[in-house]
Each structure stands twice: as C-alpha cells, then as structure tokens.
Design a protein around this motif. Structure first.
Motif, PDB file in Angstrom:
ATOM      1  N   ARG A  53       0.833  -1.216   0.000  1.00  0.00           N
ATOM      2  CA  ARG A  53       0.000   0.000   0.000  1.00  0.00           C
ATOM      3  C   ARG A  53       0.860   1.255   0.000  1.00  0.00           C
ATOM      4  O   ARG A  53       0.515   2.250  -0.637  1.00  0.00           O
ATOM      5  N   ARG A  64       1.609   2.101  -3.315  1.00  0.00           N
ATOM      6  CA  ARG A  64       0.426   2.136  -4.175  1.00  0.00           C
ATOM      7  C   ARG A  64       0.367   0.885  -5.047  1.00  0.00           C
ATOM      8  O   ARG A  64      -0.032   0.928  -6.207  1.00  0.00           O
ATOM      9  N   PHE A  78       3.906  -2.868  -8.306  1.00  0.00           N
ATOM     10  CA  PHE A  78       3.731  -1.460  -7.939  1.00  0.00           C
ATOM     11  C   PHE A  78       4.070  -0.573  -9.123  1.00  0.00           C
ATOM     12  O   PHE A  78       4.740  -1.001 -10.065  1.00  0.00           O
TER      13      PHE A  78
END
Length: 136
Positions: free
Chosen positions: A95, A98, A117
C-alpha cells in the motif's frame, strides 16, 4: 538474512534475476521490507528443515515494476489463506507503494510472493510527497 541462517541449517541457494531500476529512498524502504518479510517467511516455512532454492525476480514492464520472491516449497494451503502478521505487513508495504500483493503456488510447489507497484521511472508514477519540503 539468508546467509546468517544458512550456517545453522540446510543450505539455501539463491538465484537472482533482476533488472536495474532507480528507486528513491521513500519507495526503497517499503520495497526492501517487503523482500525481508517474504524471505523470512520462506526461510521459516519452506527451508527450515530441508534447504532449497530461493529465487528473486525483479522486472519492469511499462508502468509497473514487479518483485517476486519464490521458494521451492513445500507450501500448505495455509500459506495462501492465512491472515497473519507477515501477510498484514506485506500488504501494508505494498500500500505504501500504491501497489498490490499476490501470493501464489509456483511450479516448484512453493510460494511466490509478488509485489506489483507503479514503476517509479514511468511518467504515470506520481511522486511521493514528504510534506515538509519548502516551496520553490
């Protein structure tokens, strides 16, 4: 990480297949921590009593970069369904980039932990804001 453990157990051979990519420190930290967590899981679950082969693949394809940490098993079903601390950490690191995590059984019968990613070198990648930067 693996070298320290190898002196106390069966040997683990490491295979690296990596492409070059410049990654800024803000993205490098979660990327490295994801790798450490995936390697630690392989050492603990796949290699503890038998040794094996650890493969690290890193490649860039367009707007995405992919890091894969693969072991050669054996992997039980719990490796893919468990929601333990390791899985939570790997998801959190993804996360921060992203990105997303994918855990799959590979052809060798082990686990491939994949981190996908945005390619930081791509025009589509948005820079990470540090908040305390002075305005130019």
């Amino acid at each position: 990480l693996i070298v320290g453990e190898m002196t106390q157990g069966p040997p683990v051979r490491t295979v690296l297949n990596v492409e070059a990519l410049v990654v800024d420190p803000d993205r490098l930290a979660p990327l490295a921590l994801f790798a450490v967590e995936a390697i630690t899981n392989a050492q603990k679950h796949a290699f503890a009593k038998r040794g094996g082969v650890l493969t690290v693949n890193f490649h860039v394809s367009g707007d995405e970069a992919v890091l894969e940490i693969c072991d050669d098993g054996p992997a039980g079903d719990a490796a893919f369904t468990a929601s333990g601390v390791g899985r939570t950490l790997m998801t959190a690191f993804a996360r921060q980039l992203r990105g997303r995590v994918d855990l799959t059984r590979n052809a060798a019968g082990g686990v491939t932990a994949r981190l996908i990613f945005p390619n930081p070198a791509s025009a589509a990648a948005t820079p990470v804001s540090l908040g305390n930067q002075a305005a130019a």
